[in-house]
Design a protein around this motif. Structure first.
Motif, PDB file in Angstrom:
ATOM      1  N   PRO A  23     -10.614   9.502   3.576  1.00 43.18           N
ATOM      2  CA  PRO A  23      -9.686  10.365   4.310  1.00 43.18           C
ATOM      3  C   PRO A  23      -9.571  11.768   3.723  1.00 43.18           C
ATOM      4  CG  PRO A  23      -8.727   8.202   3.971  1.00 43.18           C
ATOM      5  CD  PRO A  23      -9.956   8.266   3.110  1.00 43.18           C
ATOM      6  N   THR A  44       0.845  -1.184   0.000  1.00 48.33           N
ATOM      7  CA  THR A  44       0.000   0.000   0.000  1.00 48.33           C
ATOM      8  C   THR A  44       0.888   1.245   0.000  1.00 48.33           C
ATOM      9  OG1 THR A  44      -0.151  -0.396   2.371  1.00 48.33           O
ATOM     10  CG2 THR A  44      -2.056  -1.020   1.034  1.00 48.33           C
ATOM     11  N   HIS A  83     -17.747  10.493   0.432  1.00 53.14           N
ATOM     12  CA  HIS A  83     -17.356   9.231  -0.209  1.00 53.14           C
ATOM     13  C   HIS A  83     -18.585   8.439  -0.620  1.00 53.14           C
ATOM     14  CE1 HIS A  83     -16.964   4.814   0.688  1.00 53.14           C
ATOM     15  NE2 HIS A  83     -16.222   4.923  -0.390  1.00 53.14           N
ATOM     16  N   GLU A 123     -12.766   3.455  -0.762  1.00 49.02           N
ATOM     17  CA  GLU A 123     -13.010   4.066   0.542  1.00 49.02           C
ATOM     18  C   GLU A 123     -11.708   4.522   1.195  1.00 49.02           C
ATOM     19  OE1 GLU A 123     -15.342   3.163   4.775  1.00 49.02           O
ATOM     20  OE2 GLU A 123     -14.886   1.515   3.391  1.00 49.02           O
ATOM     21  N   SER A 124     -10.657   3.715   1.077  1.00 49.26           N
ATOM     22  CA  SER A 124      -9.386   4.043   1.716  1.00 49.26           C
ATOM     23  C   SER A 124      -8.741   5.278   1.103  1.00 49.26           C
ATOM     24  CB  SER A 124      -8.420   2.857   1.610  1.00 49.26           C
ATOM     25  OG  SER A 124      -7.944   2.696   0.279  1.00 49.26           O
ATOM     26  N   LEU A 167     -13.248  -1.331  -1.020  1.00 42.80           N
ATOM     27  CA  LEU A 167     -12.312  -1.044   0.067  1.00 42.80           C
ATOM     28  C   LEU A 167     -11.215  -0.094  -0.394  1.00 42.80           C
ATOM     29  CD1 LEU A 167     -11.515  -1.657   3.000  1.00 42.80           C
ATOM     30  CD2 LEU A 167     -10.185  -3.604   2.139  1.00 42.80           C
ATOM     31  N   LYS A 168     -10.700  -0.319  -1.604  1.00 40.45           N
ATOM     32  CA  LYS A 168      -9.675   0.572  -2.158  1.00 40.45           C
ATOM     33  C   LYS A 168     -10.211   1.992  -2.282  1.00 40.45           C
ATOM     34  CE  LYS A 168      -6.946   1.535  -6.316  1.00 40.45           C
ATOM     35  NZ  LYS A 168      -6.582   1.127  -7.693  1.00 40.45           N
TER      36      LYS A 168
END
Length: 458
Positions: free
Chosen positions: A423, A346, A430, A418-419, A415-416
């Motif tokens: 933020p 990551t 989002h 959202e990550s 998931l990608k």
């Protein structure tokens, strides 16, 4: 497509006239996936130093107003071509954008569509067709240029050289240009396109900038065509001065440019990145993760790692000195070292750099990249893992995670996204962006999505 005309005219004729309802459901589904993936990469990259530089340059001599198009994740609006320039740079700033196509088609095509959406009056369905057109033309031109490895081996960065055609195709569709004006747009774009790999020597920022400049180039070409400028109809195949003869002399395969046009959609050949580094490293990373899981080995158990590639593998990825983020993202020894140590690739493993940590330095020095394999089209270097207990295991991965043949699941993509988005813009925004993309085909005016991409510079 068997109708007459040059390669450019035939491609333009199809993409200027095809209707949303004529397109296959799978291509439409993929368009939404690649759209949200690109937006997430761009929002995450919006505050990187290279984007800050690009914004300052785009604003030079321009008095900011509330008009223009949104810079993703920022409280800045710019004239439409400059917004495409900045957002294309942001999408590629962290090496998180898609791969395949022209190299990185999303960072070239999606910023064009979003910038022109700011003008209003374009439905979500039309935006989807525009994205599909861009992905298709960008990839097809690269195929006609001999394919990714041969074209790039000449020193060209294919995202920059071939991507302009995709950006122009997307812009032409957003502007509702007819087939004649679309052909002009493609011709104009092809006369002023480029991008070379010199950045790899010292990790220069220009690598991130290429997709942005390409997006701006294609968008401007379509605006010029709309205003009446003509473009060369034989931009691809002209014997002297044509794109293929100039950019891919001796290796071009023009017959592939229109193969399956209207029946095989090149977006299906693009993939999504699970790791924040050059795609050329991903299959070897997957091989390492598989071997460590199967053997139960820890980083401290590794004695050596040998990557079996070719001359291009060594030229691109054999670097021990890490001075910039780009160096880390293009270093096979660094990537394998941090993956062995942390179990992931990551963005936090690449920025800030971990190259000075003793455990990472040991693993980097234990890694060799050797040019001892003949890698075919689409093949990636296998890894030979040596463990301190004497075991030696080689593993090759044909289709790394994220490849069209091994795609991210819906949950992995979510998931990608959202990550990367939450933020930067918050959980609520989002969710709003995700829902807007999911319902894009129901949206009467895609400017509503474009507006959601704005952040704050307060």
């Amino acid at each position: 497509m068997n109708a007459g005309g040059t390669l450019t005219e035939r491609a333009a004729r199809y993409w200027a006239n095809v209707a949303y309802d004529d397109l296959p459901p799978e291509a439409l589904r993929l368009t939404k996936r690649f759209l949200i993936d690109t937006l997430a990469a761009g929002i995450a990259g919006a505050r990187t130093p290279v984007v800050e530089s690009t914004i300052r340059a785009a604003q030079a001599g321009f008095e900011g107003t509330d008009a223009g198009a949104v810079v993703w994740g920022r409280g800045v609006r710019l004239p439409i071509p400059q917004a495409a320039l900045v957002n294309g740079t942001a999408a590629h700033a962290l090496e998180l954008d898609d791969f395949g196509g022209c190299g990185h088609s999303g960072a070239v095509v999606v910023p064009v569509v979003c910038a022109l959406a700011a003008r209003g009056g374009v439905s979500g369905r039309e935006a989807i067709v525009a994205i599909l057109a861009g992905y298709d033309l960008a990839a097809r031109v690269l195929e006609g240029a001999g394919g990714y490895r041969p074209h790039n081996a000449l020193g060209w960065h294919s995202t920059g050289t071939c991507g302009s055609f995709g950006a122009a195709a997307a812009a032409a569709r957003m502007l509702r240009l007819d087939s004649e004006r679309t052909a002009d747009a493609l011709g104009i774009a092809g006369t002023f396109t480029g991008g070379v790999w010199a950045f790899l020597v010292d990790g220069a920022d220009t690598k991130r900038f290429h997709p942005g400049k390409t997006a701006e180039n294609g968008l401007s070409a379509a605006l010029l065509a709309q205003a009446g400028m003509s473009g060369p109809r034989q931009i691809l195949e002209a014997e002297w001065g044509g794109f293929y003869g100039t950019y891919s002399h001796g290796i071009a395969t023009p017959e592939l440019t229109l193969e399956g046009l209207g029946t095989a959609f090149r977006i299906e050949r693009s993939g999504m990145k699970p790791y924040a580094c050059c795609r050329g490293l991903h299959c070897t990373i997957d091989a390492l993760l598989e071997l460590m899981a199967e053997t139960g080995a820890k980083a401290s158990d590794i004695d050596a790692m040998i990557v079996h590639g070719n001359e291009q593998t060594v030229r691109q990825f054999d670097r021990q000195e890490i001075g910039t983020l780009l160096d880390a993202q293009f270093s096979m020894p660094y990537a394998l070292a941090v993956v062995a140590d942390s179990g992931r690739a990551t963005i936090d493993q690449f920025a800030p750099s971990r190259a000075d940590e003793p455990a990472i330095r040991r693993l980097m020095r234990a890694t060799r990249v050797v040019p001892d394999r003949d890698l075919g089209v689409g093949a990636y270097p296998p890894l030979e893992l040596h463990l301190k207990d004497g075991r030696r295991i080689e593993r090759g991965v044909a289709f790394g995670k994220g490849a069209p043949e091994n795609p991210l699941s819906d949950a992995e993509l979510a998931l990608k996204v959202e990550s990367l988005v939450a933020p930067a813009l918050g959980a609520q925004r989002h969710r709003e962006i995700v829902v807007a993309v999911e319902r894009l085909d129901e949206m009467p005016d895609v400017s509503a999505l474009a507006d959601l991409l704005a952040g704050s510079d307060a």
